[in-house]
Design an enzyme around this catalytic site. Structure first.
Site, PDB file in Angstrom:
ATOM      1  N   GLU A   1       0.047  13.467 -85.049  1.00  0.00           N
ATOM      2  CA  GLU A   1      -0.425  14.840 -85.192  1.00  0.00           C
ATOM      3  C   GLU A   1       0.795  15.725 -85.369  1.00  0.00           C
ATOM      4  OE1 GLU A   1      -2.328  16.361 -81.655  1.00  0.00           O
ATOM      5  OE2 GLU A   1      -3.228  18.041 -82.710  1.00  0.00           O
TER       6      GLU A   1
ATOM      7  N   HIS B   1       3.050  16.410 -77.331  1.00  0.00           N
ATOM      8  CA  HIS B   1       2.263  15.656 -76.351  1.00  0.00           C
ATOM      9  C   HIS B   1       2.021  14.230 -76.806  1.00  0.00           C
ATOM     10  CE1 HIS B   1      -0.949  17.482 -78.933  1.00  0.00           C
ATOM     11  NE2 HIS B   1      -1.555  16.307 -78.769  1.00  0.00           N
TER      12      HIS B   1
ATOM     13  N   HIS C   1      -2.607   9.082 -79.985  1.00  0.00           N
ATOM     14  CA  HIS C   1      -1.702   9.672 -80.975  1.00  0.00           C
ATOM     15  C   HIS C   1      -0.510  10.336 -80.297  1.00  0.00           C
ATOM     16  CE1 HIS C   1      -4.440  13.193 -80.208  1.00  0.00           C
ATOM     17  NE2 HIS C   1      -3.324  13.889 -80.308  1.00  0.00           N
TER      18      HIS C   1
END
Ligand code: CO
Length: 134
Positions: free
Chosen positions: A130, A7, A79
């Protein structure tokens, strides 16, 4: 080692407006807002054919994204999340290469209930990364 882009997370000042933008203007499939108190965010998931967009808004006084929104009042990309098959092996390899893992270095449970780690943006082209164990 790196897998799919799981994502892109975007911090937004108005979750309803951002959800409407993605749903009505872009024609995307958009979830209802989901409060995640343990992460200090409310999130809306936008499902795209090849990845997801996570719209994030601060929840509570201790939200980890409050400062980001204060610094970027119109919102902004917060992020990128990449999938890995073995998060501890990925961490060890990155740390051996000199990358800094945020926090105590141990994976925590992310917004999707899977183990995640965050990598210092200064080590990754100015982008908070991440890692999520897929
Ligand atoms: Co994320």
């Amino acid at each position: 080692m790196i897998g799919k882009l799981n994502h892109v997370a975007i911090v937004v000042p108005d979750l309803q407006a951002a959800a409407a933008l993605y749903r009505d203007s872009l024609g995307a499939s958009v979830s209802a807002p989901l409060p995640l108190p343990e992460h200090g965010v409310t999130t809306v998931f936008v499902q795209l054919p090849n990845t997801k967009i996570e719209l994030l808004h601060p929840l509570g006084d201790q939200s980890p994204i409050r400062k980001f929104l204060d610094a970027n009042p119109a919102g902004g990309i917060h992020h990128l999340c990449y999938e890995v098959t073995d998060i501890r092996a990925a961490r060890d390899r990155l740390q051996a290469a000199g990358a800094r893992v945020l926090g105590d270095g141990e994976p925590s449970t992310g917004a999707h209930g899977k183990p995640v780690l965050f990598l210092h943006p200064k080590d990754f082209c100015g982008t908070l990364i991440e890692l999520e164990q897929a």
